[in-house]
Scaffold this active site. Structure first.
Site, PDB file in Angstrom:
ATOM      1  N   LYS A 136       0.909  -1.166   0.208  1.00 19.10           N
ATOM      2  CA  LYS A 136       0.139   0.042   0.084  1.00 19.10           C
ATOM      3  C   LYS A 136       0.729   1.457   0.578  1.00 19.10           C
ATOM      4  O   LYS A 136       2.376   1.181   0.326  1.00 19.10           O
ATOM      5  CB  LYS A 136      -0.286   0.095   0.999  1.00 19.10           C
ATOM      6  CG  LYS A 136      -0.160   0.088   2.342  1.00 19.10           C
ATOM      7  CD  LYS A 136      -1.288  -0.163   4.125  1.00 19.10           C
ATOM      8  CE  LYS A 136      -0.195  -0.212   5.008  1.00 19.10           C
ATOM      9  NZ  LYS A 136      -1.176  -0.880   6.070  1.00 19.10           N
ATOM     10  N   TYR A 144      14.736  31.602   5.273  1.00 14.96           N
ATOM     11  CA  TYR A 144      13.548  32.270   5.509  1.00 14.96           C
ATOM     12  C   TYR A 144      13.314  32.203   6.735  1.00 14.96           C
ATOM     13  O   TYR A 144      13.816  31.706   7.772  1.00 14.96           O
ATOM     14  CB  TYR A 144      11.694  31.099   5.269  1.00 14.96           C
ATOM     15  CG  TYR A 144      11.740  31.070   3.855  1.00 14.96           C
ATOM     16  CD1 TYR A 144      11.552  31.583   3.003  1.00 14.96           C
ATOM     17  CD2 TYR A 144      11.804  29.796   2.864  1.00 14.96           C
ATOM     18  CE1 TYR A 144      10.915  32.332   1.264  1.00 14.96           C
ATOM     19  CE2 TYR A 144      11.642  30.311   1.632  1.00 14.96           C
ATOM     20  CZ  TYR A 144      11.228  31.855   1.392  1.00 14.96           C
ATOM     21  OH  TYR A 144      10.802  31.397  -0.347  1.00 14.96           O
TER      22      TYR A 144
HETATM   23  C1  LIG Z   1      -0.516  -1.197   7.155  1.00 16.74           C
HETATM   24  C2  LIG Z   1      -0.845  -2.922   7.438  1.00 16.74           C
HETATM   25  C3  LIG Z   1       0.119  -3.801   7.567  1.00 16.74           C
HETATM   26  C4  LIG Z   1       1.651  -4.041   7.622  1.00 16.74           C
HETATM   27  O1  LIG Z   1       2.125  -3.058   9.071  1.00 16.74           O
HETATM   28  P1  LIG Z   1       3.340  -3.236   9.176  1.00 16.74           P
HETATM   29  O2  LIG Z   1       3.927  -2.498  10.712  1.00 16.74           O
HETATM   30  O3  LIG Z   1       3.711  -2.337   8.008  1.00 16.74           O
HETATM   31  O4  LIG Z   1       3.903  -4.686   8.477  1.00 16.74           O
HETATM   32  C5  LIG Z   1      -0.279  -4.859   7.728  1.00 16.74           C
HETATM   33  N1  LIG Z   1      -1.970  -4.482   7.788  1.00 16.74           N
HETATM   34  C6  LIG Z   1      -2.886  -4.132   7.897  1.00 16.74           C
HETATM   35  C7  LIG Z   1      -4.397  -4.337   7.961  1.00 16.74           C
HETATM   36  C8  LIG Z   1      -2.262  -3.601   7.904  1.00 16.74           C
HETATM   37  O5  LIG Z   1      -3.174  -2.285   7.047  1.00 16.74           O
END
Ligand SMILES: *Cc1c(COP(=O)(O)O)cnc(C)c1O
Length: 406
Positions: free
Chosen positions: A46, A293
């Site tokens: 993701k 800045y």
């Molecule tokens: C993002 C996510 C993961 C992965 O989590 P990490 O801490 O990056 O390993 C696993 N399961 C779900 C449902 C997630 O949303």
């Protein structure tokens, strides 16, 4: 001459695959049996593979043996489907009405927990005249995170709705832990036992999901013996654990009695992304000169400064700004730390190279990564910016091209 594009994120194939294989080996210890059969990794890609780039990361993970990939939206799923025609792709965010068609077109697996979501899928299946059981769905159980999923109290009603929708098939059941990296947290025990109760109810109602999954990077690195894989096996299902951040070489901050072992496991991971740029120009300034800045930095002595063509529009966090030569973040130039001085601007950042007299226009600058044995990590950026490495990686903007390398 620095390589082109000047500012780039180099994405290492061998490191990504090495991390995947290492996590898989930890699982093999936790759940002996035929490799890949009893318990598998669902590789979470993701958020543009946590900023590492969907392309090239998703196809590399599939080459390494990932059968499942996890995304958050149908759009991401469609993009992954183009790159990985054969992978199973789980959309981990609950389905929205208008997503059902595209989801089926791309043969993605939806997450559901609400009868409305089931209705949208069933309607889309009907429009496509799909046969009995042709749409696999994964049911998320809310075991205590209160974000997504059906509560145990509403499970019976949900299962009833599902029974009456013959085109849909309950292929998987999963949950997500709120405090997976807090290894002694009572919440983990509570969530596990709520998950077990939900599974009993699901099997008692006559469903036989093929996949049962829970846990993330933290779960694997902590090698939780009461492993989620074991739970799947007791139900004759296949287990999945869903690592994200660890694939890319990082981990959440562990706490608890076994934190040390988890940290040791985590030390075997290699950051996949290296963020580099080059010096645009250098200048000498006199003591008392204001930089950037709002003049938040004033040179305490004569200094040499280097200008970098990156800023917060590239995802360089403004909290890395330095009001003194040691209060902000730093980059690496000629194998030396070069502190950020003054405000990080939208497109430009100034660093102190007084102690690196040969630094010149065109020289390589490492924002994240290694140079001559020194390293700057997303954990360093997270500490400077008071956030987590996840956010640092995801924040690297699309303006920074991801360049595949070995
Ligand atoms: C993002 C996510 C993961 C992965 O989590 P990490 O801490 O990056 O390993 C696993 N399961 C779900 C449902 C997630 O949303």
């Amino acid at each position: 001459m620095p390589p082109f594009p000047i500012t780039r994120a180099e994405i290492s194939r061998s490191r990504l695959i090495g991390n995947f294989e290492y996590l898989r080996s930890l699982l093999a210890h936790a759940a002996p049996g035929e490799p890949g059969q009893r318990c598998q990794l669902l590789a979470v890609v993701k958020a543009n593979a946590y900023g590492n780039g969907l392309s090239p990361c998703a196809p590399w993970l599939v080459q390494a043996g990932a059968k499942w990939l996890g995304v958050t939206s149908v759009e991401e799923g469609v993009a992954v489907r183009r790159l990985c025609p054969k992978a199973r792709i789980l959309v981990m965010r609950g389905l929205l009405c208008d997503e059902a068609e595209a989801l089926m077109e791309a043969q993605l697996t939806p997450t559901v927990w609400d009868s409305a979501q089931l209705d949208w899928l069933a309607e889309a299946a009907q429009r496509r005249a799909l046969a009995f059981g042709s749409v696999p769905v994964h049911l998320e159980i809310d075991t205590g995170m209160s974000r997504q999923g059906v509560g145990v109290a509403d499970l019976a009603k949900f299962l009833n709705t599902l029974l009456n929708l013959p085109t849909l098939r309950l292929a998987g059941v999963y949950t997500h832990f709120a405090s997976a990296e807090m290894l002694d947290a009572e919440q983990n025990r509570q969530q596990r036992s709520a998950f077990r109760r939900a599974l009993e109810q699901i099997f008692a109602a006559g469903f036989h999901p093929q996949w049962i999954h829970a846990g993330s990077s933290a779960t694997i690195l902590a090698q939780q013996r009461e492993s989620e894989c074991g739970l799947a096996q007791t139900w004759g299902a296949k287990g999945l654990i869903r690592p994200g951040i660890a694939l890319y070489g990082y981990a959440p901050a562990f706490s608890g009695k076994r934190a040390k072992a988890a940290e040791q496991a985590r030390a075997r991971l290699q950051p996949v992304l290296a963020w580099k740029t080059a010096i645009v120009s250098t200048r000498a300034v006199a003591a008392g000169t204001a930089v950037g800045y709002d003049a938040t930095f004033v040179a305490p002595a004569a200094m040499r400064l280097a200008l970098l063509p990156v800023g917060y529009a590239d995802g360089l966090n403004r909290k890395l700004s330095g009001t003194t030569s040691s209060s902000g973040g730093h980059v690496l130039i000629h194998g030396e730390p070069a502190p950020i001085v003054g405000r990080v601007s939208m497109d430009l950042t100034v660093v102190d190279v007084s102690h690196i007299p040969n630094a010149a226009a065109g020289d390589e600058v490492v924002i994240l990564g290694e140079q001559n044995g020194l390293r700057v990590t997303a954990d360093d950026h997270a500490r400077w910016a008071e956030t987590i490495p996840y956010e640092i990686l995801c924040a690297i903007s699309t303006r920074v091209p991801r360049v595949a390398c070995e």
